[in-house]
Each structure stands twice: as C-alpha cells, then as structure tokens.
Scaffold this active site. Structure first.
Site, short mmCIF file in Angstrom:
data_model
loop_
_atom_site.label_atom_id
_atom_site.label_comp_id
_atom_site.label_asym_id
_atom_site.label_seq_id
_atom_site.Cartn_x
_atom_site.Cartn_y
_atom_site.Cartn_z
N TYR A 110 0.84 -1.20 0.00
CA TYR A 110 0.00 0.00 0.00
C TYR A 110 0.87 1.24 0.00
O TYR A 110 1.92 1.27 0.66
CB TYR A 110 -0.88 0.05 1.25
CG TYR A 110 -2.04 -0.92 1.23
CD1 TYR A 110 -3.23 -0.59 0.59
CD2 TYR A 110 -1.95 -2.15 1.86
CE1 TYR A 110 -4.29 -1.46 0.57
CE2 TYR A 110 -3.01 -3.04 1.85
CZ TYR A 110 -4.19 -2.69 1.20
OH TYR A 110 -5.24 -3.56 1.17
N TYR A 149 -0.12 -9.87 0.30
CA TYR A 149 0.89 -9.30 1.20
C TYR A 149 0.84 -9.99 2.57
O TYR A 149 -0.20 -10.48 2.99
CB TYR A 149 0.70 -7.78 1.34
CG TYR A 149 -0.64 -7.31 1.85
CD1 TYR A 149 -0.93 -7.31 3.21
CD2 TYR A 149 -1.62 -6.85 0.97
CE1 TYR A 149 -2.15 -6.85 3.68
CE2 TYR A 149 -2.85 -6.40 1.43
CZ TYR A 149 -3.11 -6.39 2.78
OH TYR A 149 -4.32 -5.96 3.24
N ARG A 159 -2.40 -12.16 3.17
CA ARG A 159 -3.75 -11.84 2.69
C ARG A 159 -3.87 -12.26 1.22
O ARG A 159 -3.00 -11.94 0.41
CB ARG A 159 -4.01 -10.32 2.76
CG ARG A 159 -4.08 -9.65 4.12
CD ARG A 159 -5.19 -10.12 5.04
NE ARG A 159 -6.43 -10.62 4.45
CZ ARG A 159 -7.43 -9.87 3.97
NH1 ARG A 159 -7.36 -8.56 4.03
NH2 ARG A 159 -8.51 -10.42 3.46
N HIS A 162 -6.84 -8.76 -2.86
CA HIS A 162 -8.20 -8.25 -2.62
C HIS A 162 -8.25 -6.75 -2.90
O HIS A 162 -7.23 -6.06 -2.88
CB HIS A 162 -8.63 -8.50 -1.16
CG HIS A 162 -7.72 -7.84 -0.17
ND1 HIS A 162 -6.54 -8.41 0.25
CD2 HIS A 162 -7.80 -6.64 0.47
CE1 HIS A 162 -5.94 -7.60 1.10
NE2 HIS A 162 -6.67 -6.50 1.25
N HIS A 164 -10.49 -3.44 -1.45
CA HIS A 164 -11.44 -2.97 -0.44
C HIS A 164 -12.50 -2.11 -1.13
O HIS A 164 -12.17 -1.27 -1.98
CB HIS A 164 -10.73 -2.12 0.61
CG HIS A 164 -9.73 -2.90 1.42
ND1 HIS A 164 -10.04 -3.53 2.59
CD2 HIS A 164 -8.41 -3.15 1.21
CE1 HIS A 164 -8.96 -4.13 3.09
NE2 HIS A 164 -7.96 -3.91 2.26
FE FE2 Z 1 -6.02 -4.86 2.39
#
Ligand code: FE2
Length: 242
Positions: A110, A149, A159, A162, A164
């Site tokens: 991110y 990640y 994870r 995905h 959000h």
């Molecule tokens: Fe996330």
C-alpha cells in the site's frame, strides 16, 4: 441502503445476520482487541444521519474510476477492469451511490506509511479510486491486479489478493465496507478475514468472477463483482469498527 434501510419510524434498519462476519473471530487477532465486550447500545438515528450529508456527482472527477491514469506513467502490473452492479435484495439497482475502492499495488504494498512490507512502491500507483453507480446500479473501475501481502496475524500469514470496497449509501449511517477477492486464490484457506465469513455460499459472494465478455482484447482482463446490499443473498460486509 444495505443492512440499514430507511424506515418510517425514523432510522435505518439494522439487520442482524449470519451472513456477515462476527465482531469477534479469535483467529483474526484484531477482532480480539476491538470486538465489543458489552452488549451493544442502540443509538437512535437523528435527522443528521437520516438526511445526509450527501455526496453528489459534482465531487467526482472523470478519471477517478481509473487507477491507472492518476500519475504521469502507467502503474506496473496486470491491468484489469473491475465492474458490476449494486442491488437491493430484490435485484433493484442502487442508483447514484458512491463507491470507493482502495488496494495494494501489484507487488502487494500500500502507498501508506503504515505499510512497511519490503516490496517496492510504485510511483505511478496510489491505489484509490471512486465512482458513482449509474441508473442501473452499475459501476466500473480500471486498475491493476493487487498482489498478496504478509500481515503478521499469525506465523506466515498472507492476505489473498483483494480490493477494499466502501459503499457510501445515502448517508454516513449507511456506509458499508467489504472486500472483493479473485477466483482461485490459493491463500483463502489460511486467511482468517476471509474465513470469518462462515457460510461457504456467502464466502463465494466475496469472490469476483472472471468475465471474458468484458475483457478488452490486447488491453485488459475483466472481473465482475455484483454487490447485494441485504437479504438472503447479501454480500458479506465487515462489522463497523473504525
Ligand atoms: Fe487490504
């Protein structure tokens, strides 16, 4: 909209349901800290929750739904189209509703100071976009496929890829948040966020479908993610916590 539908008595209906993940799911460490320990107190909605503030088309730029054109160059990664319809429990379109998305870059990082995962940042990718649903409840984003990640929830926790989603609805009190996944991800089984949705049929509704018809030859693959806001076929939504 969604779990909360406006009713005449003056408030958005708050639906309890087995579809949505519980506040406390011990395998998902964060829920141990933030799950309410006491019975919830229902705070009556006031006029300000019922009437707005509303978010109109005026605040949305023409490229806000294209996450690949927010910088000088194109981001690295697999270009994809993510699209679908937002519907109520009877399949009626939810029109003029703000959808916001945010996601990691193709390397699984991110663009946020809280993310120190040692994967490269992409100067051409911020990872956030938004759009309004049209008269058919339809939305469309262009982005790149996010990477998986690690997140430290348990040893070797990763994870699944995905995106959000936040669905704003007609007012703050109706905002809903969920995550869209990609078909065939090998990480589902070890992800307690995905697994906190217990009903396998509801889990499936979090996974987009590959959509060959919408792919653009020589340019982008496409994934379809329809969102149902309430009822038996509702898309699972996260419990509000932040
Ligand atoms: Fe996330």
């Amino acid at each position: 909209m969604a779990q909360q539908t406006r009713n005449i008595a003056g408030g958005y209906r708050r639906e309890g349901s087995e579809i949505h993940p519980p506040y406390l799911y011990p395998d998902y460490k964060g829920t141990r800290l933030r799950a309410p320990k006491k019975p919830l107190i229902i705070v009556p909605h006031t006029l300000s929750e019922l009437t707005g503030p509303l978010f109109g088309h005026t605040g949305i730029g023409p490229l806000d739904n294209d996450l690949t054109r927010q910088h000088e160059g194109e981001p690295l990664g697999e270009r994809i189209i993510v699209h679908g319809r937002v519907m109520d429990e009877d399949g009626r379109p939810v029109r003029n509703s703000l959808i916001e998305i945010w996601q990691a870059n193709a390397a699984g990082r991110y663009a946020h100071k809280g993310d120190q995962h040692p994967a490269p940042l992409d100067p051409n990718f911020s990872g956030a976009g938004r759009c309004m649903t049209d008269d058919e409840g339809y939305y469309r984003f262009i982005t790149i496929k996010p990477g998986a990640y690690p997140w430290g929830n348990h040893p070797n926790a990763w994870r699944p890829a995905h995106i959000h989603f936040s669905l704003f609805g007609p007012a703050f009190a109706t905002r809903l948040v969920t995550q869209m996944y990609f078909p065939g991800d090998p990480l589902f089984y070890q992800d307690p966020i995905f697994q906190s949705v217990r009903d396998p049929k509801a889990q499936k509704r979090l996974i987009s479908t590959f959509d060959l018809e919408t792919t653009v030859p020589e340019w982008a693959l496409a994934f379809r993610f329809d969102i149902v806001l309430r009822g038996r076929d509702a898309t699972p939504f996260e419990r509000p916590h932040a």
